[in-house]
Design a protein around this motif. Sequence first.
Motif, PDB file in Angstrom:
ATOM      1  N   LYS A  13       0.820  -1.206   0.000  1.00  0.00           N
ATOM      2  CA  LYS A  13       0.000   0.000   0.000  1.00  0.00           C
ATOM      3  C   LYS A  13       0.858   1.260   0.000  1.00  0.00           C
ATOM      4  O   LYS A  13       1.949   1.293   0.575  1.00  0.00           O
ATOM      5  CB  LYS A  13      -0.935   0.004   1.217  1.00  0.00           C
ATOM      6  CG  LYS A  13      -2.008  -1.080   1.174  1.00  0.00           C
ATOM      7  CD  LYS A  13      -2.989  -0.920   2.318  1.00  0.00           C
ATOM      8  CE  LYS A  13      -4.128  -1.922   2.229  1.00  0.00           C
ATOM      9  NZ  LYS A  13      -5.111  -1.744   3.321  1.00  0.00           N
ATOM     10  N   ASN A  14       0.337   2.294  -0.642  1.00  0.00           N
ATOM     11  CA  ASN A  14       1.004   3.596  -0.694  1.00  0.00           C
ATOM     12  C   ASN A  14       0.770   4.316   0.631  1.00  0.00           C
ATOM     13  O   ASN A  14      -0.380   4.584   0.987  1.00  0.00           O
ATOM     14  CB  ASN A  14       0.431   4.409  -1.857  1.00  0.00           C
ATOM     15  CG  ASN A  14       1.172   5.714  -2.078  1.00  0.00           C
ATOM     16  OD1 ASN A  14       1.981   6.139  -1.249  1.00  0.00           O
ATOM     17  ND2 ASN A  14       0.897   6.361  -3.206  1.00  0.00           N
ATOM     18  N   PRO A  15       1.827   4.646   1.384  1.00  0.00           N
ATOM     19  CA  PRO A  15       1.631   5.333   2.675  1.00  0.00           C
ATOM     20  C   PRO A  15       1.014   6.715   2.528  1.00  0.00           C
ATOM     21  O   PRO A  15       0.430   7.242   3.477  1.00  0.00           O
ATOM     22  CB  PRO A  15       3.042   5.398   3.259  1.00  0.00           C
ATOM     23  CG  PRO A  15       3.950   5.298   2.083  1.00  0.00           C
ATOM     24  CD  PRO A  15       3.246   4.414   1.101  1.00  0.00           C
ATOM     25  N   SER A  16       1.123   7.301   1.329  1.00  0.00           N
ATOM     26  CA  SER A  16       0.545   8.627   1.095  1.00  0.00           C
ATOM     27  C   SER A  16      -0.896   8.564   0.605  1.00  0.00           C
ATOM     28  O   SER A  16      -1.608   9.564   0.618  1.00  0.00           O
ATOM     29  CB  SER A  16       1.393   9.396   0.058  1.00  0.00           C
ATOM     30  OG  SER A  16       2.724   9.500   0.485  1.00  0.00           O
ATOM     31  N   ASN A  17      -1.313   7.384   0.137  1.00  0.00           N
ATOM     32  CA  ASN A  17      -2.674   7.229  -0.385  1.00  0.00           C
ATOM     33  C   ASN A  17      -3.069   5.772  -0.202  1.00  0.00           C
ATOM     34  O   ASN A  17      -2.660   4.905  -0.967  1.00  0.00           O
ATOM     35  CB  ASN A  17      -2.734   7.623  -1.856  1.00  0.00           C
ATOM     36  CG  ASN A  17      -4.152   7.579  -2.410  1.00  0.00           C
ATOM     37  OD1 ASN A  17      -5.056   6.993  -1.816  1.00  0.00           O
ATOM     38  ND2 ASN A  17      -4.361   8.199  -3.569  1.00  0.00           N
ATOM     39  N   ASP A  18      -3.859   5.499   0.807  1.00  0.00           N
ATOM     40  CA  ASP A  18      -4.198   4.122   1.175  1.00  0.00           C
ATOM     41  C   ASP A  18      -5.015   3.411   0.103  1.00  0.00           C
ATOM     42  O   ASP A  18      -5.162   2.194   0.140  1.00  0.00           O
ATOM     43  CB  ASP A  18      -4.976   4.110   2.495  1.00  0.00           C
ATOM     44  CG  ASP A  18      -5.004   2.731   3.123  1.00  0.00           C
ATOM     45  OD1 ASP A  18      -3.929   2.112   3.242  1.00  0.00           O
ATOM     46  OD2 ASP A  18      -6.105   2.245   3.475  1.00  0.00           O
ATOM     47  N   ASP A  19      -5.567   4.156  -0.872  1.00  0.00           N
ATOM     48  CA  ASP A  19      -6.350   3.547  -1.947  1.00  0.00           C
ATOM     49  C   ASP A  19      -5.462   2.972  -3.058  1.00  0.00           C
ATOM     50  O   ASP A  19      -5.962   2.288  -3.951  1.00  0.00           O
ATOM     51  CB  ASP A  19      -7.312   4.573  -2.570  1.00  0.00           C
ATOM     52  CG  ASP A  19      -8.418   4.972  -1.607  1.00  0.00           C
ATOM     53  OD1 ASP A  19      -8.759   4.148  -0.723  1.00  0.00           O
ATOM     54  OD2 ASP A  19      -8.931   6.091  -1.727  1.00  0.00           O
ATOM     55  N   GLU A  20      -4.156   3.261  -3.004  1.00  0.00           N
ATOM     56  CA  GLU A  20      -3.260   2.825  -4.069  1.00  0.00           C
ATOM     57  C   GLU A  20      -2.344   1.699  -3.605  1.00  0.00           C
ATOM     58  O   GLU A  20      -1.992   1.616  -2.428  1.00  0.00           O
ATOM     59  CB  GLU A  20      -2.415   3.996  -4.573  1.00  0.00           C
ATOM     60  CG  GLU A  20      -3.217   5.088  -5.269  1.00  0.00           C
ATOM     61  CD  GLU A  20      -2.330   6.199  -5.781  1.00  0.00           C
ATOM     62  OE1 GLU A  20      -2.730   6.886  -6.741  1.00  0.00           O
ATOM     63  OE2 GLU A  20      -1.224   6.389  -5.222  1.00  0.00           O
ATOM     64  N   MET A 144      -1.216   2.325  -8.308  1.00  0.00           N
ATOM     65  CA  MET A 144      -2.482   2.228  -9.027  1.00  0.00           C
ATOM     66  C   MET A 144      -3.601   1.979  -8.031  1.00  0.00           C
ATOM     67  O   MET A 144      -3.428   1.255  -7.045  1.00  0.00           O
ATOM     68  CB  MET A 144      -2.434   1.089 -10.045  1.00  0.00           C
ATOM     69  CG  MET A 144      -3.702   0.901 -10.869  1.00  0.00           C
ATOM     70  SD  MET A 144      -3.955   2.214 -12.088  1.00  0.00           S
ATOM     71  CE  MET A 144      -2.839   1.677 -13.370  1.00  0.00           C
ATOM     72  N   SER A 145      -4.758   2.582  -8.279  1.00  0.00           N
ATOM     73  CA  SER A 145      -5.926   2.363  -7.420  1.00  0.00           C
ATOM     74  C   SER A 145      -6.782   1.237  -7.987  1.00  0.00           C
ATOM     75  O   SER A 145      -6.645   0.849  -9.155  1.00  0.00           O
ATOM     76  CB  SER A 145      -6.764   3.644  -7.326  1.00  0.00           C
ATOM     77  OG  SER A 145      -7.347   3.940  -8.593  1.00  0.00           O
TER      78      SER A 145
END
Length: 319
Positions: A13-20, A144-145
């Motif tokens: 998971k992206n620590p800056s955007n949990d949806d990615e 990617m989301s």
Amino acid sequence: MGTQKVKLAVIIKNPSNDDEFLLTKQNPPPKFNDPEYDSHQDSVLWDLPSVQLSLLDGPLSSCQVKIEAEDNSLLELLNQFDLDSAVNQILGQVGLEKTTKVKWNFSKVVDEPEFGPANPAKTVYIVGELETHDGKLEDCCKWMSIKGCADLLMEVKPSNDRIGPLVVIGLLNESMQFSKLNIPPTLRSQEYPPGVKIVPMRSRTTKPFHTTNLVVFVPGASYNDFGGDNFVASGDALIIDPGCSSAMHKELEQIITALPRKLVVFVTHHHHDHVDGLSIVQKCNPDATLLAHENTFRLIRKDDWSLGYIRFWDPKKSV
């Protein structure tokens, strides 16, 4: 576990955007010194980073990678393998240091259908949460989301990036409203891309293979909030190569009776492992229409198919 291959697929998971989550560019298939085959240029395939797990040589002494799971039996499965080496390989794939701090959680285990002569593979999915990341990625990686992946699956265009099966099976299935086709519990199938079910069926195929893929284009598959029914299959159903052996006719009957009455049946050629189930199809659904090349149809026995058919267009005879 025997000789069964076990793959580790990682959702980072992206620590800056949990949806990615992180995807890696997959290597193209090898060349075969065939000019026609080798000249084909496919679009880029993006999928979850993954690696085949190796069994430990001896008893586990210590493991740097700690994976949390609610079910201890799942951890017992993972403890058979060299997780440290596998995770380090994956971190290397995505350009992260081996010392990167990651919180790992067990996601699920998925058994692959019996596609080939070897034992079906098993894929273990784990989720990694990075504590921090500077945002820089290798050229072979990108964030990617789920929605972005679903959009690419729905809008399949020439030269567009493609999304691999690990993403679909490991992540998108959680957001997918599955097609309503009930596969018999004795069979294992895979739906990829959405709306296309691939069901390996025991057949009179050539050794060392044991199965032929029954392909079902299923109406009604959709993603929640991702555009409704605009997928590969919609409306009436299509099946390809119902060539299972007589021992599996009961399972084929269950599949056919679950499909719409206005059914198209396409057979690629006349071999037993592609047409042996036609008699079951016409018995269960006399409204079905067969689509075949005229040379193929001439070689299909009347006992297998006595209904009408649509001749597959042969461009060589149109000039």
